[in-house]
Design an enzyme around this catalytic site. Structure first.
Site, PDB file in Angstrom:
ATOM      1  N   LYS A  35       0.823  -1.212   0.000  1.00 19.49           N
ATOM      2  CA  LYS A  35       0.000   0.000   0.000  1.00 19.49           C
ATOM      3  C   LYS A  35       0.865   1.274   0.000  1.00 19.49           C
ATOM      4  O   LYS A  35       2.073   1.212   0.153  1.00 19.49           O
ATOM      5  CB  LYS A  35      -0.940  -0.007   1.216  1.00 19.49           C
ATOM      6  CG  LYS A  35      -1.904  -1.204   1.215  1.00 19.49           C
ATOM      7  CD  LYS A  35      -2.793  -1.215   0.003  1.00 19.49           C
ATOM      8  CE  LYS A  35      -3.881  -2.267   0.025  1.00 19.49           C
ATOM      9  NZ  LYS A  35      -3.459  -3.649   0.160  1.00 19.49           N
TER      10      LYS A  35
HETATM   11  C1  LIG Z   1      -9.540  -3.157  -1.851  1.00 16.83           C
HETATM   12  C2  LIG Z   1      -8.974  -3.879  -0.668  1.00 16.83           C
HETATM   13  N1  LIG Z   1      -9.726  -4.038   0.432  1.00 16.83           N
HETATM   14  C3  LIG Z   1      -9.262  -4.669   1.516  1.00 16.83           C
HETATM   15  C4  LIG Z   1      -7.988  -5.180   1.564  1.00 16.83           C
HETATM   16  C5  LIG Z   1      -7.529  -5.901   2.779  1.00 16.83           C
HETATM   17  O1  LIG Z   1      -6.445  -5.240   3.381  1.00 16.83           O
HETATM   18  P1  LIG Z   1      -5.559  -5.970   4.476  1.00 16.83           P
HETATM   19  O2  LIG Z   1      -4.523  -6.751   3.749  1.00 16.83           O
HETATM   20  O3  LIG Z   1      -4.957  -4.850   5.286  1.00 16.83           O
HETATM   21  O4  LIG Z   1      -6.447  -6.816   5.295  1.00 16.83           O
HETATM   22  C6  LIG Z   1      -7.160  -5.043   0.455  1.00 16.83           C
HETATM   23  C7  LIG Z   1      -5.809  -5.602   0.476  1.00 16.83           C
HETATM   24  O5  LIG Z   1      -5.130  -5.756  -0.474  1.00 16.83           O
HETATM   25  C8  LIG Z   1      -7.661  -4.380  -0.690  1.00 16.83           C
HETATM   26  O6  LIG Z   1      -6.908  -4.234  -1.784  1.00 16.83           O
END
Ligand SMILES: Cc1ncc(COP(=O)(O)O)c(C=O)c1O
Length: 399
Positions: free
Chosen positions: A197
């Site tokens: 990210k």
């Molecule tokens: C659009 C979206 N939502 C949610 C997530 C979930 O994030 P996390 O890995 O912090 O749980 C991601 C992770 O890549 C994502 O791209």
């Protein structure tokens, strides 16, 4: 911009090192802060987490930011706190990471997919209203790739039908719509700090919101149903007695993560500016490559943070997206797949076959899209190399 020495050189001289799709930018400030925390005697949720939450809340422009172990965990407890019940329907996009939809499904609620705008791959707000039924309780848009969904259009629909909006802002640190940071105007929002990210805390996320009661519920859901954190309990003056107010989870954030987060947040606007410059260079160079569709930015007022640079391999390329990805790997270029349309994933295709074929823009994009390397420490020559490698692949495909 002077013409690139790399573009059009044939044959391509394959670079020695592998160019990954993403790489975190970690400075000495993060490293020193982590070491300071490790030496401090308090390494889990504590004063640095609290400081990070306050700074993140100020950055976004909301009263409350609750740091969590991942955006997925944040989606989970967020949906619970919003009162999502079995059988409720939540409107969302198929072009997202599975976590968005998985958390709706995990609570025995029903995801309702709305197709994406074929140019921007954001949820197509013109199709949202038709998807609302008596069971609809909320909208879960995703700010895809660092551009905002059309929040103004969604908010007007949500107001009319009395629905909540829970923004999946996993890609959106620094993203603004109409001058306001995403995650500042809806009932609830969640950001992600996974290493790919725009800023990272290794793993982690944060929920942003304004409502005090919702904040209390989320605080308890985040940590075993307690309204006090361990840090408060064990700190001087704290009381070790706890009261479980509901069956909560364990999605808290650590001070080691916060040590990274404090410095990453301070640097993120600079990271995002560098991403914009690199994305602009991709855009300029790929204008010369008609077999590749470049990502389109929304037409409404926004600040894009280019979390991802997502191209589409058009049929005239003469090879499939998967073949393009494999050929780029042979040329030492990493790529990503953001995202396979969620409704086509085996679990969802089996449970909800009615969506297959019903979301044509998402399905077409899902077959063609591919994310190119993009991160702040990349050089202009890295971008030129990626485009030269794509051109080289296309030349070979034509033979
Ligand atoms: C659009 C979206 N939502 C949610 C997530 C979930 O994030 P996390 O890995 O912090 O749980 C991601 C992770 O890549 C994502 O791209």
């Amino acid at each position: 911009m002077p013409p690139s020495p790399l573009i059009g050189t044939s044959p391509l001289t394959i670079r020695d090192d592998f160019l990954p799709i993403s790489k975190p930018t970690i400075s000495e400030a993060e490293i020193a802060e982590v070491v300071d925390t490790l030496r401090s005697g308090w390494i889990t949720t504590g004063p640095k987490t609290q400081r990070f939450e306050e700074e993140f809340a100020a950055f976004v422009g909301v009263p409350h930011a609750l740091a969590v172990s991942s955006a997925t965990g944040g989606l989970h407890i967020g949906l619970i706190a919003l009162g999502l019940k079995p059988g409720d329907e939540v409107i969302t996009t198929p072009i997202t990471w599975a976590a968005t939809v998985n958390m709706v499904e995990a609570l025995d609620a029903t995801p309702i997919f709305v197709d994406v705008d074929p140019a921007t791959l954001q949820i197509d707000t013109a199709q949202v209203e038709a998807a609302i039924t008596e069971r609809t309780v909320g909208i879960l848009p995703v700010h895809f790739a660092g551009a905002p969904s059309d929040l103004a259009a969604l908010a007007s629909i949500a107001d009319r039908y009395d629905l909540w909006i829970f923004e999946d802002a996993a890609h959106g640190v620094g993203t603004r719509a109409g001058g306001r940071h995403v995650g500042s105007t809806s009932a609830l929002s969640v950001f992600s700090f996974h290493p790919i990210k725009n800023m990272t805390t290794i793993e982690g996320g944060v929920l942003t919101l304004t409502d005090d009661e919702l904040e209390r519920a989320l605080r308890a859901l985040r940590f075993h149903g307690l309204e006090k954190s361990a840090w408060n309990r064990y700190a001087a003056g704290g009381t070790p007695q706890v009261q479980v107010t509901r069956p909560g989870f364990k999605y808290n954030f650590t001070d080691v993560q916060a040590s990274l987060g404090i410095h990453q947040l301070a640097a993120v606007e600079g990271f995002n500016q560098r991403r914009r410059e690199l994305a602009a260079l991709y855009h300029e160079l790929l204008a010369e490559v008609p077999e590749i569709q470049r990502p389109a930015a929304p037409t409404y007022d926004h600040d894009h943070t280019w979390h991802l640079y997502v191209i589409q391999v058009l049929p005239e390329a003469g090879l499939s997206r998967d073949e393009m990805m494999a050929a780029l790997r042979e040329r030492n270029v990493g790529t990503g797949l953001h995202f396979v349309a969620v409704h086509t994933q085996p679990y969802y295709a089996q449970k909800y076959p009615q969506w297959l074929g019903a979301l044509p823009a998402a399905e077409r994009a899902s077959d063609r899209l591919c994310s190119l390397p993009l991160y702040p420490s990349m050089t202009e020559d890295d971008v030129r190399y990626v485009v030269a490698a794509i051109q080289d692949v296309l030349v070979h495909a034509r033979r």
